[in-house]
Write a protein that holds these residues in place. Structure first.
Motif, PDB file in Angstrom:
ATOM      1  N   LEU A 168       7.340  -9.249   3.817  1.00  0.00           N
ATOM      2  CA  LEU A 168       8.756  -8.619   3.801  1.00  0.00           C
ATOM      3  C   LEU A 168       8.859  -7.313   3.451  1.00  0.00           C
ATOM      4  CD1 LEU A 168       9.913 -11.795   1.433  1.00  0.00           C
ATOM      5  CD2 LEU A 168      10.046 -11.586   4.126  1.00  0.00           C
ATOM      6  N   ARG A 169      10.018  -6.842   3.571  1.00  0.00           N
ATOM      7  CA  ARG A 169      10.173  -5.128   3.154  1.00  0.00           C
ATOM      8  C   ARG A 169      10.577  -5.325   1.734  1.00  0.00           C
ATOM      9  NH1 ARG A 169      11.865  -6.338   8.388  1.00  0.00           N
ATOM     10  NH2 ARG A 169      12.483  -4.574   9.769  1.00  0.00           N
ATOM     11  N   ARG A 170       9.588  -5.414   1.073  1.00  0.00           N
ATOM     12  CA  ARG A 170       9.364  -5.465  -0.466  1.00  0.00           C
ATOM     13  C   ARG A 170       7.896  -5.355  -1.045  1.00  0.00           C
ATOM     14  NH1 ARG A 170      12.608 -10.785  -1.720  1.00  0.00           N
ATOM     15  NH2 ARG A 170      14.130  -9.758  -0.145  1.00  0.00           N
ATOM     16  N   SER A 171       7.818  -5.111  -2.220  1.00  0.00           N
ATOM     17  CA  SER A 171       6.575  -4.876  -2.780  1.00  0.00           C
ATOM     18  C   SER A 171       5.304  -5.883  -2.316  1.00  0.00           C
ATOM     19  CB  SER A 171       6.559  -4.591  -4.248  1.00  0.00           C
ATOM     20  OG  SER A 171       6.797  -5.429  -4.881  1.00  0.00           O
ATOM     21  N   ARG A 179       4.573  -3.346   3.590  1.00  0.00           N
ATOM     22  CA  ARG A 179       4.278  -3.043   4.857  1.00  0.00           C
ATOM     23  C   ARG A 179       3.450  -1.525   5.045  1.00  0.00           C
ATOM     24  NH1 ARG A 179       8.392  -4.899   9.121  1.00  0.00           N
ATOM     25  NH2 ARG A 179       8.930  -6.983   8.591  1.00  0.00           N
ATOM     26  N   PRO A 212       4.791  -0.757  -1.432  1.00  0.00           N
ATOM     27  CA  PRO A 212       5.390  -1.391  -0.174  1.00  0.00           C
ATOM     28  C   PRO A 212       4.672  -1.979   0.678  1.00  0.00           C
ATOM     29  CG  PRO A 212       6.104   0.862  -0.260  1.00  0.00           C
ATOM     30  CD  PRO A 212       5.004   0.749  -1.327  1.00  0.00           C
TER      31      PRO A 212
END
Lengths: 232, 243
Positions: free
Chosen positions: B94-97, B135, B133
């Motif tokens: 996911l686009r989070r930490s 990603r 992050p």
């Protein structure tokens, strides 16, 4: 031409009341339209992007087609609805800022909804298998998609604002370009140019360009922040 | 529902006459399997054998055209899948930490516990970069995070689809050690791999697939010492197939 630019610059820096009244009304109309379009378009786009139902394909084609709807056509259709003899004539909306807000809302609603639909659908396609593997509920999945797509969705809203503030065809039809009441930047530019009064037209043009530039800068800053944090 | 209840409840796994057709192509043809309750089951076979598709069918991500998958007599359901987790060959983060990715999985399973989320990251040697992050991690770190996230849901059955493909030896070591550890602790691991050495290190039993069919299924020791099918023999001997 140089004289016109000089006069325009003086109008801007001297805080000419007529100029700033027009700018104020333009921002009020476009921001209200943006708020309405976002409140309606973001949920519609998210739901169409996230769910599957019969006729969804037709709705997507319809939403995408409306993105290219000419503003004057929207203005004309709205005029027919709110003119004295139209079905909503009793509301006396014609030639009011409210009518201009409705016109701009109708103009940017398909943009906000269609782009939101595309963003959510693409992200859902990417996450779907992982969501199913983790047994993520439908509601939690939608909230996650909206949260993870937030930078892209803000860019959509900025694009909608850019479209609204630069629009002339619809607001001139339903607003009437009445001085001190419904005159906004784009309609004032059209009028002043036709009268040969280039200074005010150029001054307003400069302000419009600055606003367009600021919107693009905001979008670029957002994108850069998103890339830095690897959110896109 | 406790872990202990889940552990013996879903196994053994029995697959009967599984057929899967996608895009008009028959990709799994009459798969019959029995997978034991304990240990690491490795699914091997050449490219296009249907290993990943079989894994997805077992996890309920793909629905077969014909055939039955019985988890100790139970068909796939939401309850059965909640006792399982899968790590994909290309992890979807996911686009989070890093930490938020683990917390997300726990939240989906109503298991939110920040301390345990960090503990899973520590096991994967990712605790130091918990706030980064997800990603932006390297391939090996991303795969370790995907494994931490899967384990954070406390699965009884863990599916791994080539989790160490294209990873460096250090990341491979961490993942293999973790697989061995969770398997010893009672989690059933079903692993797809191309890596013969990895299969030798981890497998308790091997299922060999070729052309969408099970060619053989036996203990790892027997498989590596005396493969029964010519396809497995060719594969183990490194003979190139006729084209």
């Amino acid at each position: 031409m140089l004289e016109a630019f000089g006069l325009a610059f003086r109008l801007v820096v001297s805080f000419d009341p007529d100029l700033y009244e027009i700018i104020g009304l333009s921002l009020r109309v476009s921001l209200m339209a943006l708020l309405c379009a976002s409140l309606i378009g973001l949920p519609i786009g998210a739901l169409v992007g996230f769910t599957r139902f019969p006729g969804r394909g037709i709705i997507i084609v319809f939403m995408n087609a409306l993105m290219g709807m000419p503003p004057v056509v929207i203005g004309l259709l709205l005029y027919l609805m709110i003119s004295r003899s139209g079905p909503l004539g009793a509301l006396a909306l014609l030639y009011t800022p409210t009518a201009m807000i409705i016109a701009q809302t109708l103009l940017i609603l398909p943009i906000v909804a269609a782009l939101t639909r595309q963003i959510i659908e693409d992200l859902h396609a990417e996450y779907d298998e992982q969501f199913r593997s983790l047994s993520v509920s439908r509601g939690f999945a939608l909230v996650t998609l909206l949260a993870d797509a937030r930078y892209s969705l803000v860019t959509v809203v900025l694009a909608g604002f850019g479209r609204a503030i630069a629009e002339v065809g619809a607001v001139i039809i339903v607003g009437g370009n009445i001085n001190h009441f419904t005159r906004v930047m784009t309609t004032a530019i059209a009028l002043e140019t036709s009268k040969g009064q280039l200074a005010l037209a150029v001054a307003l043009g400069i302000v419009l360009l600055v606003i367009a530039l600021l919107v693009n800068v905001a979008a670029a800053v957002l994108r850069s922040a998103a890339l830095r944090r690897a959110y896109v | 529902m406790s872990d202990v209840q889940h552990k013996s409840a879903l196994l053994p796994l029995k697959v009967d006459g599984l057929h899967l057709t996608l895009g008009g192509q028959s990709l799994l043809c009459g798969i019959d399997l029995m997978i034991a309750a304990r240990g690491v089951t490795v699914i091997m076979g050449p490219n296009g054998a249907g290993k990943s598709l079989l894994l997805r069918c077992l996890h309920g991500l793909l629905v077969p055209d014909v055939g039955q998958i019985q988890w100790n007599g139970m068909a796939m359901s939401g309850r059965v899948r909640r006792c399982q987790a899968m790590v994909f060959q290309r992890p979807v983060l996911l686009r989070r930490s890093v930490l938020a990715n683990v917390r997300f999985a726990q939240k989906a399973h109503q298991l939110v516990d920040e301390e345990s989320a960090l503990a899973f990251l520590e096991d994967m040697r990712l605790a130091d970069i918990a706030d980064r992050p997800a990603r932006k991690l390297s391939g090996g770190e991303q795969q370790r995070l995907a494994l931490a996230r899967a384990l954070a849901t406390r699965p009884d059955i863990l599916f791994l689809d080539e989790p160490t493909a294209s990873l460096d030896p250090a990341s491979t070591r961490i993942i293999e050690d973790t697989v061995g550890f969770v398997s010893q602790r009672g989690t059933k691991v079903i692993l797809v791999t191309h890596d013969l050495n990895q299969a030798r290190r981890l497998a308790d039993d091997i299922t060999f697939l070729a052309g969408g069919k099970v060619c053989e299924q036996q203990s790892a020791e027997a498989f590596f010492s005396a493969p029964q099918s010519p396809q497995a023999d060719d594969y183990l001997m490194g003979r190139l197939p006729e084209i």
